[in-house]
Write an enzyme that holds these catalytic residues in place. Structure first.
Site, PDB file in Angstrom:
ATOM      1  N   HIS A   1       0.840  -1.206   0.000  1.00  0.00           N
ATOM      2  CA  HIS A   1       0.000   0.000   0.000  1.00  0.00           C
ATOM      3  C   HIS A   1       0.870   1.250   0.000  1.00  0.00           C
ATOM      4  O   HIS A   1       1.946   1.280   0.606  1.00  0.00           O
ATOM      5  CB  HIS A   1      -0.937   0.010   1.206  1.00  0.00           C
ATOM      6  CG  HIS A   1      -0.244   0.014   2.542  1.00  0.00           C
ATOM      7  ND1 HIS A   1       0.022   1.169   3.249  1.00  0.00           N
ATOM      8  CD2 HIS A   1       0.226  -0.994   3.306  1.00  0.00           C
ATOM      9  CE1 HIS A   1       0.629   0.870   4.388  1.00  0.00           C
ATOM     10  NE2 HIS A   1       0.762  -0.435   4.448  1.00  0.00           N
TER      11      HIS A   1
ATOM     12  N   HIS B   1       4.403   4.462  12.077  1.00  0.00           N
ATOM     13  CA  HIS B   1       3.323   5.259  12.672  1.00  0.00           C
ATOM     14  C   HIS B   1       3.825   6.255  13.722  1.00  0.00           C
ATOM     15  O   HIS B   1       3.014   6.910  14.374  1.00  0.00           O
ATOM     16  CB  HIS B   1       2.239   4.370  13.300  1.00  0.00           C
ATOM     17  CG  HIS B   1       1.457   3.574  12.307  1.00  0.00           C
ATOM     18  ND1 HIS B   1       0.185   3.106  12.556  1.00  0.00           N
ATOM     19  CD2 HIS B   1       1.758   3.150  11.056  1.00  0.00           C
ATOM     20  CE1 HIS B   1      -0.272   2.424  11.504  1.00  0.00           C
ATOM     21  NE2 HIS B   1       0.681   2.450  10.587  1.00  0.00           N
TER      22      HIS B   1
ATOM     23  N   ASP C   1       6.536   1.889   6.563  1.00  0.00           N
ATOM     24  CA  ASP C   1       5.179   1.330   6.460  1.00  0.00           C
ATOM     25  C   ASP C   1       4.372   2.091   5.432  1.00  0.00           C
ATOM     26  O   ASP C   1       3.661   3.033   5.761  1.00  0.00           O
ATOM     27  CB  ASP C   1       4.502   1.392   7.828  1.00  0.00           C
ATOM     28  CG  ASP C   1       3.179   0.657   7.866  1.00  0.00           C
ATOM     29  OD1 ASP C   1       2.923  -0.146   6.950  1.00  0.00           O
ATOM     30  OD2 ASP C   1       2.402   0.886   8.807  1.00  0.00           O
TER      31      ASP C   1
ATOM     32  N   GLU D   1       5.146  -5.637   3.859  1.00  0.00           N
ATOM     33  CA  GLU D   1       4.970  -4.959   5.144  1.00  0.00           C
ATOM     34  C   GLU D   1       6.249  -5.051   5.984  1.00  0.00           C
ATOM     35  O   GLU D   1       7.034  -5.984   5.833  1.00  0.00           O
ATOM     36  CB  GLU D   1       3.813  -5.594   5.932  1.00  0.00           C
ATOM     37  CG  GLU D   1       2.433  -5.307   5.375  1.00  0.00           C
ATOM     38  CD  GLU D   1       1.922  -3.916   5.736  1.00  0.00           C
ATOM     39  OE1 GLU D   1       2.684  -3.126   6.331  1.00  0.00           O
ATOM     40  OE2 GLU D   1       0.761  -3.627   5.404  1.00  0.00           O
TER      41      GLU D   1
ATOM     42  N   GLU E   1      -5.139   0.640   2.832  1.00  0.00           N
ATOM     43  CA  GLU E   1      -4.749  -0.325   3.857  1.00  0.00           C
ATOM     44  C   GLU E   1      -4.804   0.284   5.244  1.00  0.00           C
ATOM     45  O   GLU E   1      -5.208  -0.378   6.200  1.00  0.00           O
ATOM     46  CB  GLU E   1      -3.338  -0.855   3.567  1.00  0.00           C
ATOM     47  CG  GLU E   1      -3.001  -2.152   4.286  1.00  0.00           C
ATOM     48  CD  GLU E   1      -2.438  -1.945   5.686  1.00  0.00           C
ATOM     49  OE1 GLU E   1      -2.338  -2.940   6.431  1.00  0.00           O
ATOM     50  OE2 GLU E   1      -2.092  -0.796   6.044  1.00  0.00           O
ATOM     51  N   GLU E   2      -4.390   1.540   5.359  1.00  0.00           N
ATOM     52  CA  GLU E   2      -4.400   2.213   6.656  1.00  0.00           C
ATOM     53  C   GLU E   2      -5.782   2.756   7.009  1.00  0.00           C
ATOM     54  O   GLU E   2      -5.990   3.239   8.120  1.00  0.00           O
ATOM     55  CB  GLU E   2      -3.389   3.369   6.660  1.00  0.00           C
ATOM     56  CG  GLU E   2      -1.943   2.962   6.398  1.00  0.00           C
ATOM     57  CD  GLU E   2      -1.318   2.186   7.546  1.00  0.00           C
ATOM     58  OE1 GLU E   2      -2.031   1.838   8.509  1.00  0.00           O
ATOM     59  OE2 GLU E   2      -0.108   1.916   7.473  1.00  0.00           O
TER      60      GLU E   2
ATOM     61  N   ASP F   1      -0.752   4.230   0.794  1.00  0.00           N
ATOM     62  CA  ASP F   1      -1.365   5.157   1.741  1.00  0.00           C
ATOM     63  C   ASP F   1      -0.642   5.084   3.077  1.00  0.00           C
ATOM     64  O   ASP F   1      -0.057   4.053   3.438  1.00  0.00           O
ATOM     65  CB  ASP F   1      -2.859   4.879   1.906  1.00  0.00           C
ATOM     66  CG  ASP F   1      -3.160   3.507   2.479  1.00  0.00           C
ATOM     67  OD1 ASP F   1      -2.540   2.531   2.033  1.00  0.00           O
ATOM     68  OD2 ASP F   1      -4.028   3.406   3.382  1.00  0.00           O
TER      69      ASP F   1
END
Length: 394
Positions: free
Chosen positions: A74, A368, A107, A170, A141-142, A76
């Site tokens: 992903h 994150h 990520d 990932e 995805e997020e 995003d």
């Protein structure tokens, strides 16, 4: 036309695109520009769902013959939070002391950048692969994961696409690059319990019915005993109370309603239906015990609402896929990776319905977080692992 063989340059181009869920932010445009020189046929379908934002996704394929390997991920990212708290701007891709800073560095724009570089190096060194490589990249995805991978898989399969195996990029590693491959994931199930009482003045409790003691009794029953002790391939199932809400700002008012949310990550001893039955059994028993404890005439009344869609537990046992990836990691890094099912869910839960899937990518310690970053050396090493894996696979 030069090929995108440098993972650092690839990642910088992706980080500079502020693709916070559900915004495409230019990231898929940048990725398409990298894939076109590799001869990829690129499509960018947009999926919709009432009540959710539209999401743009990307599907690209290099080659037409089997075997067919999918790389999934992903572009995003989660919001950066307070940008003033960052040492380097979250979308600038600045490099300092051997690290690249930016939201999505690990990520998981970093994994995408490395796999693109690996495929480009493969093309330089070996020409076109004796088979096909596809990129299945979502922008959801997020977020709620409604207009992303699940729909993209169905869309591609309806167009005739079939895959022999999939690798999700990932960030799976814990301490050092190469220390862990994810070969499965625990399932996830979320719910909310609500107890309705009667609002009143705290000085006149006989005129009210406080729902909080009953709610606490129900919540305690959910965590009072373990669900299991784990299995050969999975950690023990664990349930966490994630919020308790009464919506009451006043200290002299007994609230009329109280609720608690929970999430359980479960192993292969359970499925969603058996787990729902076990949770209902625990709550019913606690509700009956509350009747006696609080002197009620009937068992404590409660509502149980299941939230969102449950994620199933799964385990990949494809020996060729796991062995090829493990051997590539050990050859490049000298580390023998642990095969793990730990951590949260990922979009691999959708891919496993179409082909065997494993996950392997960067060290995820800063994902994150403020100052999310990746070591430049890890970008090069991961590219070399992916290249070795492609060579072995084809």
């Amino acid at each position: 036309m030069s090929l995108p063989t440098d993972p650092v340059a690839n990642l910088a181009a992706l980080i500079r695109c502020p693709s916070v869920t559900p915004s495409e932010g230019g990231a898929l445009v940048a990725l398409e520009a990298m894939l076109k020189p590799l001869g990829a046929e690129v499509r960018r379908p947009v999926f919709s769902e009432p009540g959710e934002a539209d999401v743009e996704n990307l599907y690209a394929r290099v080659g037409t013959k089997p075997p067919h390997l999918m790389f999934a991920g992903h572009t995003d990212v989660v919001p950066p939070g307070d940008e003033d708290a960052w040492t380097h701007p979250p979308f600038a891709a600045q490099i300092a002391d051997g690290w690249m800073f930016g939201r999505g560095a690990v990520d998981m724009k970093g994994g995408i950048a490395c796999f693109v570089a690996a495929l480009a190096r493969y093309a330089e060194q070996h020409g076109a692969p004796e088979g096909s490589v596809s990129f299945l990249i979502t922008g959801d995805e997020e977020g709620p994961a409604v207009n992303g991978t699940e729909k993209l898989l169905a869309w591609a399969a309806a167009a005739g696409e079939r895959w022999d195996a999939a690798l999700v990029g990932e960030p799976t590693c814990i301490e050092a690059l190469g220390d862990m491959i994810k070969t499965g994931r625990r399932g996830s199930l979320s719910g909310r319990i609500t107890v309705t009482g009667r609002q009143g003045h705290v000085a006149y409790p006989h005129r009210a019915d406080n729902p909080i003691p009953g709610l606490l009794a129900l919540a305690s029953a959910l965590i009072a005993e373990p669900f299991d002790e784990g299995t050969a391939s999975f950690q023990p199932s664990n349930l966490e109370i994630t919020s308790i809400d009464v919506g009451n700002p006043a200290v002299n008012v007994i609230p009329g309603r109280a609720s608690a949310a929970f999430n359980i990550r479960f192993n292969d001893r359970w499925n969603a239906e058996t787990l729902k039955a076990e949770i209902a059994r625990r709550l019913d028993r606690a509700a009956d015990e509350a009747r006696r404890r609080f002197g009620r005439a009937a068992p404590l009344a409660y509502e149980l609402e299941w939230r969102e869609r449950p994620s199933p537990v799964f385990l990949t046992r494809d020996e060729k896929l796991i062995s090829a990836l493990s051997a590539s990691i050990e050859e490049v890094t000298g580390r023998k990776p642990e095969l793990s099912t730990s951590g949260g869910t990922s979009d691999a839960r959708f891919i496993k319905n179409y082909c065997p899937v494993v996950e392997f990518g960067l060290v995820g310690q800063t994902m994150h977080m403020v100052d999310e970053r990746v070591a430049l050396g890890d970008l090069e090493t991961l590219t070399r692992i992916y290249l070795r894996f492609l060579e072995d696979w084809f």
